[in-house]
Design a protein around this motif. Structure first.
Motif, PDB file in Angstrom:
ATOM      1  N   GLU A 200      -7.794 -26.410  16.049  1.00 39.68           N
ATOM      2  CA  GLU A 200      -7.519 -26.943  14.714  1.00 39.68           C
ATOM      3  C   GLU A 200      -6.041 -27.258  14.510  1.00 39.68           C
ATOM      4  OE1 GLU A 200      -9.554 -26.091  11.210  1.00 39.68           O
ATOM      5  OE2 GLU A 200     -10.845 -24.572  12.098  1.00 39.68           O
ATOM      6  N   VAL A 201      -5.160 -26.423  15.061  1.00 35.78           N
ATOM      7  CA  VAL A 201      -3.723 -26.709  14.952  1.00 35.78           C
ATOM      8  C   VAL A 201      -3.402 -28.039  15.629  1.00 35.78           C
ATOM      9  CG1 VAL A 201      -1.428 -25.964  15.676  1.00 35.78           C
ATOM     10  CG2 VAL A 201      -3.005 -24.315  14.701  1.00 35.78           C
ATOM     11  N   ALA A 202      -4.103 -28.324  16.712  1.00 37.12           N
ATOM     12  CA  ALA A 202      -3.883 -29.586  17.418  1.00 37.12           C
ATOM     13  C   ALA A 202      -4.478 -30.764  16.671  1.00 37.12           C
ATOM     14  CB  ALA A 202      -4.472 -29.507  18.828  1.00 37.12           C
ATOM     15  N   ALA A 203      -5.696 -30.591  16.152  1.00 37.47           N
ATOM     16  CA  ALA A 203      -6.461 -31.738  15.650  1.00 37.47           C
ATOM     17  C   ALA A 203      -6.079 -32.171  14.240  1.00 37.47           C
ATOM     18  CB  ALA A 203      -7.954 -31.421  15.701  1.00 37.47           C
TER      19      ALA A 203
ATOM     20  N   PHE B 263       3.079 -23.929  21.345  1.00 41.58           N
ATOM     21  CA  PHE B 263       2.542 -24.382  22.627  1.00 41.58           C
ATOM     22  C   PHE B 263       2.259 -25.882  22.600  1.00 41.58           C
ATOM     23  CE2 PHE B 263      -1.078 -25.312  25.403  1.00 41.58           C
ATOM     24  CZ  PHE B 263      -0.628 -24.799  26.615  1.00 41.58           C
ATOM     25  N   ILE B 264       1.667 -26.360  21.506  1.00 42.58           N
ATOM     26  CA  ILE B 264       1.305 -27.776  21.404  1.00 42.58           C
ATOM     27  C   ILE B 264       2.550 -28.651  21.318  1.00 42.58           C
ATOM     28  CG2 ILE B 264       0.186 -29.485  19.902  1.00 42.58           C
ATOM     29  CD1 ILE B 264      -1.850 -27.168  19.242  1.00 42.58           C
ATOM     30  N   ARG B 265       3.570 -28.188  20.598  1.00 44.31           N
ATOM     31  CA  ARG B 265       4.807 -28.966  20.514  1.00 44.31           C
ATOM     32  C   ARG B 265       5.464 -29.104  21.888  1.00 44.31           C
ATOM     33  NH1 ARG B 265       5.671 -25.960  15.845  1.00 44.31           N
ATOM     34  NH2 ARG B 265       7.324 -24.708  16.780  1.00 44.31           N
ATOM     35  N   ARG B 266       5.329 -28.072  22.719  1.00 45.34           N
ATOM     36  CA  ARG B 266       5.968 -28.094  24.042  1.00 45.34           C
ATOM     37  C   ARG B 266       5.100 -28.766  25.099  1.00 45.34           C
ATOM     38  NH1 ARG B 266       8.471 -21.888  24.290  1.00 45.34           N
ATOM     39  NH2 ARG B 266      10.028 -22.185  22.652  1.00 45.34           N
ATOM     40  N   GLN B 267       3.777 -28.560  25.015  1.00 50.63           N
ATOM     41  CA  GLN B 267       2.882 -29.020  26.077  1.00 50.63           C
ATOM     42  C   GLN B 267       2.057 -30.253  25.699  1.00 50.63           C
ATOM     43  OE1 GLN B 267       3.001 -27.643  29.108  1.00 50.63           O
ATOM     44  NE2 GLN B 267       4.566 -26.195  28.386  1.00 50.63           N
ATOM     45  N   GLY B 268       1.979 -30.577  24.415  1.00 52.35           N
ATOM     46  CA  GLY B 268       1.233 -31.756  23.999  1.00 52.35           C
ATOM     47  C   GLY B 268      -0.153 -31.427  23.481  1.00 52.35           C
ATOM     48  N   THR B 269      -0.742 -32.397  22.785  1.00 52.81           N
ATOM     49  CA  THR B 269      -2.039 -32.206  22.143  1.00 52.81           C
ATOM     50  C   THR B 269      -3.153 -31.955  23.154  1.00 52.81           C
ATOM     51  OG1 THR B 269      -1.393 -33.616  20.275  1.00 52.81           O
ATOM     52  CG2 THR B 269      -3.749 -33.277  20.624  1.00 52.81           C
ATOM     53  N   ARG B 270      -3.175 -32.716  24.255  1.00 51.07           N
ATOM     54  CA  ARG B 270      -4.274 -32.585  25.212  1.00 51.07           C
ATOM     55  C   ARG B 270      -4.346 -31.174  25.786  1.00 51.07           C
ATOM     56  NH1 ARG B 270      -4.816 -33.227  30.693  1.00 51.07           N
ATOM     57  NH2 ARG B 270      -2.643 -33.869  30.885  1.00 51.07           N
ATOM     58  N   ARG B 271      -3.211 -30.632  26.220  1.00 52.82           N
ATOM     59  CA  ARG B 271      -3.215 -29.284  26.777  1.00 52.82           C
ATOM     60  C   ARG B 271      -3.563 -28.242  25.726  1.00 52.82           C
ATOM     61  NH1 ARG B 271       1.911 -28.992  31.021  1.00 52.82           N
ATOM     62  NH2 ARG B 271       1.099 -30.568  32.501  1.00 52.82           N
ATOM     63  N   GLY B 272      -3.142 -28.483  24.492  1.00 52.06           N
ATOM     64  CA  GLY B 272      -3.497 -27.568  23.416  1.00 52.06           C
ATOM     65  C   GLY B 272      -4.999 -27.531  23.189  1.00 52.06           C
TER      66      GLY B 272
END
Length: 415
Positions: free
Chosen positions: A129-132, A76-85
């Motif tokens: 945590e996956v995002a940060a 999800f983060i790879r597709r939508q970006g860190t902020r949305r994650g």
């Protein structure tokens, strides 16, 4: 002592201080949420009259959520970006916390309702945590990535301190506390943060530096990553299991009672030994936080691999002293474990993803499955404690720390 080649390298890259501060705040947030679990474990043992193995389901469902959500969160983060994650993680966290208000309607199933909500909170924390974690490593020079993530995760320790202190004070210093109340307050705060964060823009990194050769080599064929993955799993086994049962350990070896009696003789105040144990746990978590700050400073001057080796030796030694059961010596050693283990997760994490370039986010998602070790470790330690005693149960984290020591020796030779 091996110094870094360039001592003048800045910890955070130019223009990245604001996102660094924002992301660092979330390390505090999930430290707070995770520390409350360590108080809930003995509290639920008393409230629902369950044994340690049953109470360990609290940690089991939370960290099982990490295992199940890490890969989907990474995609999800790879597709939508860190902020949305980040916003998605906050909404799951805050929404589940707010849902604690419904616990009055579930009757005899209240314990299982709590487990369900803690599972959803774990899903939100996994997404955060996956995002940060990988994001922090990219906010500056690669040479300071281990130091930078240690500095950010130092505030995770601060959150743990507040979570343990406030949770212990609420659960063990009042009559018939309503456990829903603090979670509702947390939920409101987190959802407000989600609204604010949804309006902020963060720099997104596109890791195009990978060469065709490195890109075509899958993670399963990278021994440093695989060994790091297993070492992180073992770290989670040890750290979460110790935190979960520290209050039980401090009360069952009578050290908390001794401190409570000493305080009563001085001031006349009668304090619940479990509350005293939660304060001692907070002291350990305070040392944990100081250890991360100190580790961040040391690793700006000394190679992270060398620091990890000495800390691994420290954890094995102190945990072995706990198992030896030498009364006050073992009790002090149990507190010192927090110091030596403090730098392990961020350091192993940074070393494991170093040089992966465009595979960084994917590798991070895989690494964030390792909190399943906490689910395994708490179950094993609870079973060992129920079958023998709390001292014997420390064999579980001892074995895990020995694996990390072997890992640190392995990567030390590759310098």
């Amino acid at each position: 002592m091996t110094a870094l080649k360039n001592k003048s390298v800045s910890l955070v890259g130019k223009g990245y201080w604001l996102p660094f501060v924002l992301i660092t705040f979330f390390f505090f947030l999930w430290g707070f949420a995770r520390a409350i679990l360590d108080v809930l474990n003995p509290f639920f043992q008393q409230t629902f009259q369950i044994n340690k193995t049953q109470a360990s389901l609290i940690q089991f469902v939370t960290y099982m959520a990490y295992f199940l959500m890490a890969i989907p969160a990474g995609i999800f983060i790879r597709r939508q970006g860190t902020r949305r994650g980040v916003v998605t993680g906050l909404i799951a966290f805050g929404g589940a916390a707010m849902a604690f208000v419904l616990s009055r309607f579930v009757g005899d199933y209240i314990f299982y309702f709590y487990l369900l909500l803690l599972f959803v909170i774990g899903c939100g924390l996994a997404c955060l945590e996956v995002a940060a974690n990988p994001y922090v490593t990219l906010l500056g020079d690669p040479r300071t990535s281990a130091s930078r993530i240690n500095r950010a995760q130092s505030f995770n320790g601060l959150g743990c301190i507040f979570g343990s202190l406030l949770g212990g004070a609420y659960c063990f210093s009042t009559e018939n506390p309503n456990i829903s109340a603090p979670y509702i307050f947390i939920g409101i705060a987190v959802l407000l943060i989600a609204i604010l964060f949804s309006r902020m823009k963060l720099p997104e990194f596109v890791t195009v530096e990978a060469t065709e050769t490195s890109e075509s080599k899958p993670l399963v064929r990278r021994p440093m990553f695989i060994f790091g993955l297993f070492a992180l799993f073992c770290y989670e086994v040890a750290e979460i299991a110790i935190n979960t049962f520290f209050i039980n350990y401090a009360t069952e070896n009578n050290m908390a009672q001794w401190i409570s009696t000493f305080i009563e003789s001085l001031s006349g105040a009668v304090l619940n030994p479990h509350f005293i144990a939660s304060i001692v746990l907070s002291v350990g978590l305070f040392l944990f936080m100081l250890g991360r700050f100190a580790g961040s400073w040391i690793m700006s001057r000394v190679r992270a691999e060398r620091v990890l080796l000495w800390c691994a030796i420290g954890t094995v030694s102190t945990t072995a002293l706990v198992v030896a059961d030498i009364y006050i010596v073992s009790f002090v050693a149990s507190i010192l474990i927090f110091v030596f283990e403090s730098i392990m997760f961020p350091t192993i994490f940074a070393l494991s993803i170093r040089g992966l370039w465009s595979l960084t986010q994917k590798a991070s998602a895989v690494l964030m499955m390792t909190p399943i070790g906490g689910a395994v470790g708490t179950i094993l330690m609870g079973m060992a404690a129920d079958s023998r005693n709390m001292t014997f149960s420390f064999f579980v984290p001892l074995i895990a720390f020995i694996v990390i020591l072997i890992y640190s020796l392995f990567i030390r030779k590759r310098l």
